[in-house]
Design a protein around this motif. Structure first.
Motif, PDB file in Angstrom:
ATOM      1  N   ARG A 135      34.219  70.234  12.285  1.00  0.00           N
ATOM      2  CA  ARG A 135      35.294  69.411  12.853  1.00  0.00           C
ATOM      3  C   ARG A 135      36.627  70.137  12.828  1.00  0.00           C
ATOM      4  N   MET A 136      36.555  71.452  12.592  1.00  0.00           N
ATOM      5  CA  MET A 136      37.828  72.157  12.431  1.00  0.00           C
ATOM      6  C   MET A 136      38.699  72.111  13.678  1.00  0.00           C
ATOM      7  N   SER A 137      38.091  72.092  14.838  1.00  0.00           N
ATOM      8  CA  SER A 137      38.932  72.074  16.043  1.00  0.00           C
ATOM      9  C   SER A 137      39.496  70.679  16.315  1.00  0.00           C
ATOM     10  N   LEU A 138      39.079  69.720  15.535  1.00  0.00           N
ATOM     11  CA  LEU A 138      39.603  68.362  15.750  1.00  0.00           C
ATOM     12  C   LEU A 138      40.801  68.075  14.852  1.00  0.00           C
ATOM     13  N   ARG A 139      41.161  69.072  14.035  1.00  0.00           N
ATOM     14  CA  ARG A 139      42.322  68.869  13.175  1.00  0.00           C
ATOM     15  C   ARG A 139      43.537  68.548  14.031  1.00  0.00           C
ATOM     16  N   PRO A 140      44.371  67.693  13.543  1.00  0.00           N
ATOM     17  CA  PRO A 140      45.568  67.395  14.325  1.00  0.00           C
ATOM     18  C   PRO A 140      46.532  68.562  14.187  1.00  0.00           C
ATOM     19  N   HIS A 141      46.986  69.075  15.287  1.00  0.00           N
ATOM     20  CA  HIS A 141      47.957  70.159  15.137  1.00  0.00           C
ATOM     21  C   HIS A 141      48.917  70.163  16.292  1.00  0.00           C
ATOM     22  N   GLU A 142      49.028  71.275  17.002  1.00  0.00           N
ATOM     23  CA  GLU A 142      50.025  71.418  18.051  1.00  0.00           C
ATOM     24  C   GLU A 142      50.327  70.130  18.811  1.00  0.00           C
ATOM     25  N   ALA A 143      49.319  69.663  19.497  1.00  0.00           N
ATOM     26  CA  ALA A 143      49.546  68.534  20.374  1.00  0.00           C
ATOM     27  C   ALA A 143      50.160  67.379  19.604  1.00  0.00           C
ATOM     28  N   ASP A 144      49.563  67.133  18.489  1.00  0.00           N
ATOM     29  CA  ASP A 144      50.000  65.991  17.710  1.00  0.00           C
ATOM     30  C   ASP A 144      51.404  66.202  17.165  1.00  0.00           C
ATOM     31  N   ARG A 145      51.639  67.435  16.714  1.00  0.00           N
ATOM     32  CA  ARG A 145      52.924  67.729  16.102  1.00  0.00           C
ATOM     33  C   ARG A 145      54.046  67.630  17.128  1.00  0.00           C
ATOM     34  N   ARG A 146      53.788  68.167  18.310  1.00  0.00           N
ATOM     35  CA  ARG A 146      54.843  68.196  19.314  1.00  0.00           C
ATOM     36  C   ARG A 146      54.983  66.876  20.048  1.00  0.00           C
ATOM     37  N   PHE A 147      53.886  66.153  20.133  1.00  0.00           N
ATOM     38  CA  PHE A 147      53.940  64.998  21.014  1.00  0.00           C
ATOM     39  C   PHE A 147      53.754  63.675  20.315  1.00  0.00           C
ATOM     40  N   ALA A 148      53.994  63.687  19.046  1.00  0.00           N
ATOM     41  CA  ALA A 148      54.007  62.388  18.397  1.00  0.00           C
ATOM     42  C   ALA A 148      55.024  61.603  19.204  1.00  0.00           C
ATOM     43  N   GLY A 149      54.683  60.431  19.587  1.00  0.00           N
ATOM     44  CA  GLY A 149      55.561  59.697  20.480  1.00  0.00           C
ATOM     45  C   GLY A 149      54.922  59.601  21.843  1.00  0.00           C
TER      46      GLY A 149
END
Ligand code: SF4
Ligand code: SF4
Ligand code: SF4
Lengths: 690, 198
Positions: free
Chosen positions: A280-294
């Motif tokens: 599930r490593m590629s499902l970690r929340p990262h870029e997308a989530d970090r930049r686009f929270a909101g």
């Protein structure tokens, strides 16, 4: 040419002037120059003189994969490019670029380690490669198409939907100095103006289909074990590895129970991902989530990865409202391409439209982001009016869609003021008479123009002399993420980071917390050299900068230590060339010295210290707190200290065995690295320090 | 949409099987190829159902193709997606520009495996442990009937070797599933309603 392990064994040479197609034996260059960047630099050194201008037919566009491209080695599906750059400033020197996606691997499956494009076609063409069949085809019907349509058309004409393409957009055709080459939705050979070089050759793109294989020296099991070990240590993108609450809130890895992907046909609950769960490593929340929270997160369909990458940094998004602007509704987002246009009043549609515009027109957001700030400042200070500029500044208050569409199209098509902006920020600002304001940091509140005419991606005032050194020694935005990865994205505690730094670079002083610069210490030089060398390795094997080198690990039992020897192990396993970490490092040092030699030749002076190794004025002053990407830069009390930074440079040269007065490699050093021929050639040009 | 299409494929698959069976009978009832017909009917031995299967989830798939690389690396000894038995790339273009819902293709280990039924040499056998349908390379004589028979185009025929390959579930430890970083591939209990799952 025999079948090798790791390397494909041949490099394709395509001359567009006389339509000659040749196959160059890779064995001429290996293992000495590794692959990718190393071989690219060597070809540049051997075949393109210092006098050649970037857009001359004599310039070459060198596209090189490496021995790991196409294998199971994590995040290895990449392609490196080397060329004389029309983008770099003040001198158009040799530079490099690197992109992901699938085309690097496809080139390898077609049987090549890389492609050298030379000459200039009399009319628009594209190159079609199907294993050993190579054709130069007419591209009149593709000229003017956006990068998505052009790729789809080329793949259609291949009659094999598994083909992969890379193309230029209108910007490359119009020789916009900063134009990029696009592959798939957003993989780009960006910084450096590779798109303009391609355009200058009348080459719309390259389409490749490969059905062959990449062999390896070790047994599949051996590689698998190594891969599993690597995966257990590698982080989420940008080394964002440690989830809160242990990791700080800045961690790129924001594990949480309620993580969802909501932009696709069905809502998907991802939830908290266990760092130890390799499936599930590629499902970690990262870029997308970090930049686009909101708001933007509402369009996140999924994470998406490059070839053979288990990390998947990109966010795939679908924004149906794009149809309104006639812009494709689906795209991939990552880092700055995602957020380069996001003024306070802008709608998220404008942000996404801006992103789609650069990818379809083939523009470079790293240059455009500066233009937006500069134009706004010029407009606010009355230096330019809406009418003169032909750009609807007032639209920014209404969301900015019209503003950004107009701006992008003007630049890509070189219309009106766009013709000046197409020269890239430093040259354009000079024409507009505001370059001094830019260099002093007075324009736009924050200068954002660093060495080589590029946007200051990781400000030396925030990331100390270490990044100051990597900036000035490189030939572009160095774009190496070890330092920010450690102090900004990892989420690790500074005490732990310092212990890792001590083990790797000899002292805790090697690394400072963001914006808290301490005086230069030789371990900072060691750190910078390590970044340079691992940079060469990354671009030569290749591996991905957002994951390698494995400086840290998410593993408390290892005291968060990563493993810097992984690249050499993967290299040895796949190629059968049994190199230790030190031996691979030596090869990287050789390539970096060659890089320096190429630079000296391009600059026509051995005294790079006074010319090339230069930071704009503003880096010696404090930082203004207004900044577009708040996570990249943080305010610091003062800038770098001029004397201290000169000490840093001297020590860096010394540690490298370079001449301390000029910063040029000495004969002794070059011969030690088995580069006697390079030393001789430099001496003949009177460019070798006495 | 996706699943409707698959159901249609299943129906076609079934029809084709019935036709083969009838065809053989029509030739006069002589049983030349004992496996060429549906289980139980006309006295052909039944094929035991597979116990497990590899399934792909379009929504989770990140398109990295590590599965193709793993399958070819581990099973053929070199990375070569064109020789994998799991396919992401074949239908990559369909979705990358539009919705990003990659259609990964895996072998269904069909109930009435048409690939198996189509092989006159009886080279396609049933694995004792997983009951996966696999190609016995010692027996395979390169006719390629299996490839033509598979309604899902999941038999990979190697022209140079004149031998066929298909997914054999790696003897119960699928390499593709192990390398999938997104749980988009899962090793699950075989179920005839493959297309309605998920
Ligand atoms: S190869 Fe095709 S016919 Fe045979 S079991 Fe797999 S999906 Fe069914
Ligand atoms: S289970 Fe094994 S043979 Fe089947 S697709 Fe996966 S890796 Fe290939
Ligand atoms: S390994 Fe998993 S995520 Fe990657 S392409 Fe295959 S199914 Fe999709």
């Amino acid at each position: 040419m025999r079948e090798l392990n790791g390397w494909a064994g041949k490099i394709l040479r395509i001359n567009l002037t006389n339509n000659k197609i040749e196959k160059v034996d890779t064995e001429r260059y290996i293992p000495k120059y590794i692959g990718g960047l190393g071989i690219g630099l060597k070809i540049m050194w051997d075949e393109v003189s210092g006098d050649v201008k970037p857009l001359d037919p004599e310039n070459k566009l060198i596209l090189m994969a490496g021995p790991l491209t196409g294998t199971l080695s994590p995040s290895s599906g990449r392609l490196t490019a080397v060329t004389k750059s029309p983008h770099t400033w003040p001198v158009e020197h040799t530079t490099r670029g690197n992109m992901g996606g699938h085309i690097g691997a496809e080139i390898r499956f077609a049987g090549y380690d890389g492609i050298i494009v030379e000459g200039k076609a009399p009319k628009p063409v594209y190159v079609a490669i199907h294993d050993d069949k190579v054709a130069i085809r007419d591209a009149i019907h593709l000229w003017g198409l956006d990068t998505y349509d052009a790729q789809r058309q080329m793949i259609k004409e291949m009659r094999d939907s598994r083909a992969k393409a890379m193309v230029i957009g209108v910007a490359g055709e119009k020789l916009v100095r900063t134009a990029v080459i696009i592959h798939d939705l957003k993989s780009a050979l960006g910084q450096g103006g590779f798109g303009a070089v391609m355009g200058s050759k009348n080459l719309k793109g390259i389409v490749v289909r490969g059905t062959g294989r990449v062999k390896m020296a070790c047994s599949p099991k051996e590689l698998l074990d190594l891969v599993e070990y690597t995966k257990s240590l590698i982080a989420a993108p940008l080394h964002g590895i440690i989830p809160p609450p242990v990791g700080s809130a800045a961690s790129g890895y924001r594990a949480r129970d309620n993580l969802q992907w909501v932009g696709g046909p069905k809502k998907i609950s991802i939830g908290r991902v266990d760092p130890k769960d390799m499936n599930r490593m590629s499902l970690r929340p990262h870029e997308a989530d970090r930049r686009f929270a909101g708001k933007m997160a509402a369009y996140h369909v999924k994470n998406i990865g490059c070839f053979s990458c288990p990390v998947a940094c990109k966010s795939y998004m679908t924004v149906p409202a794009m149809n309104r602007f006639g812009i494709p509704q689906s795209g991939e987002f990552v880092c700055l391409s995602a957020t380069w246009y996001s003024p306070p009043a802008s709608t998220h549609e404008a942000t996404f439209a801006a992103k789609q515009l650069i990818d379809t027109l083939g523009l470079n957001p790293w240059d455009l982001v500066m233009w937006v700030f500069l134009l706004r400042w010029m407009h606010e200070t009355g230096r330019i009016t809406e009418k003169e500029a032909g750009i609807p500044f007032s639209d920014e208050k209404k969301g900015g869609e019209r503003f950004i569409t107009t701006l992008c199209n003007k630049i890509a098509r070189r219309e009106g003021l766009g013709d000046i902006m197409a020269e890239g920020l430093p040259r354009g600002a000079m024409k507009m008479g505001v370059l001094d304001d830019v260099l002093r940091g007075e324009a736009a509140g924050r200068v954002m123009l660093c060495s080589h005419g590029m946007w200051d991606h990781y400000d030396p005032r925030s990331y100390s002399q270490v990044l100051g050194l990597t900036w000035v020694m490189d030939n572009r935005d160095p774009n190496r993420h070890e330092y920010p990865g450690m102090v900004l994205f990892s989420g690790a505690k500074i005490e732990d980071i310092k212990q890792v730094a001590k083990a790797l670079y000899g002292s805790e002083n090697a690394i400072d917390p963001i914006g808290k610069i301490t005086p230069y210490h030789p371990s900072k030089g060691r750190f910078a050299i390590s970044i340079d060398h691992h940079g060469v390795i990354k671009d030569s094997l290749p591996t991905c900068d957002w994951v390698f080198p494995v400086v840290l690990s998410p593993n408390p039992e290892r005291k968060y230590m990563g493993d810097m020897s992984i690249e050499s192990k993967l290299f040895s396993a796949v190629t059968g060339v049994k190199w230790s970490e030190q031996e691979l490092d030596k090869a990287a040092e050789r390539c970096w010295n060659l890089h320096r030699a190429v630079t000296i030749r391009d600059w026509k002076t051995a005294n790079l210290r006074e010319s090339h190794d230069w930071l704009p004025e503003v880096y010696y002053t404090g930082l203004t707190p207004t900044t577009p990407v708040s996570t990249v830069v943080s305010a610091t009390e003062g800038g770098l200290d001029r004397k201290d930074f000169e000490t840093a440079k001297t020590d860096y040269y010394k540690q490298r065995g370079w001449d301390e007065k000029t910063g040029a490699p000495t004969r002794k050093k070059l011969e030690e690295l088995d580069l006697k021929d390079v030393a001789d050639k430099l001496a003949a040009m009177k460019l070798l320090p006495a | 949409m996706e699943s409707r299409e698959r159901k249609e494929m299943n129906r076609r698959c079934f029809l084709r099987q019935s036709m083969i069976g009838i065809g053989v009978v029509a030739v006069g009832g002589s049983v030349v190829f004992p496996y060429n017909g549906p289980s139980g009917a006309f006295g052909y031995p039944a094929i035991p159902n597979a116990t497990m299967v590899v399934m792909h989830n379009s929504a989770l798939c990140i398109g990295c193709r590590r599965c193709e690389v793993a399958c070819s690396t581990m099973r053929e000894g070199a990375s070569q997606p064109s020789r994998a038995r799991v396919f992401i790339d074949r239908r990559y273009q369909e979705s990358i520009w539009t919705d990003g819902q990659f259609t990964g293709e895996t072998c269904r280990q069909c109930e009435e495996a048409p690939c198996l039924r189509a092989c006159p040499a009886e080279a396609i056998k049933v694995d004792e442990k997983t009951k996966a349908r696999y190609v016995d390379l010692k027996v395979c004589n390169g006719l390629g009937n299996c490839q033509r028979a598979c309604p899902f185009n999941m038999v990979n025929y190697f022209e140079d070797e004149r031998k066929a390959r298909k997914c054999d579930l790696c003897g119960g430890a699928p390499e593709c599933v192990k390398q999938c970083p997104a749980t988009a591939l899962r090793y699950v209990k075989w179920d005839p309603r493959y297309d309605d799952l998920d």
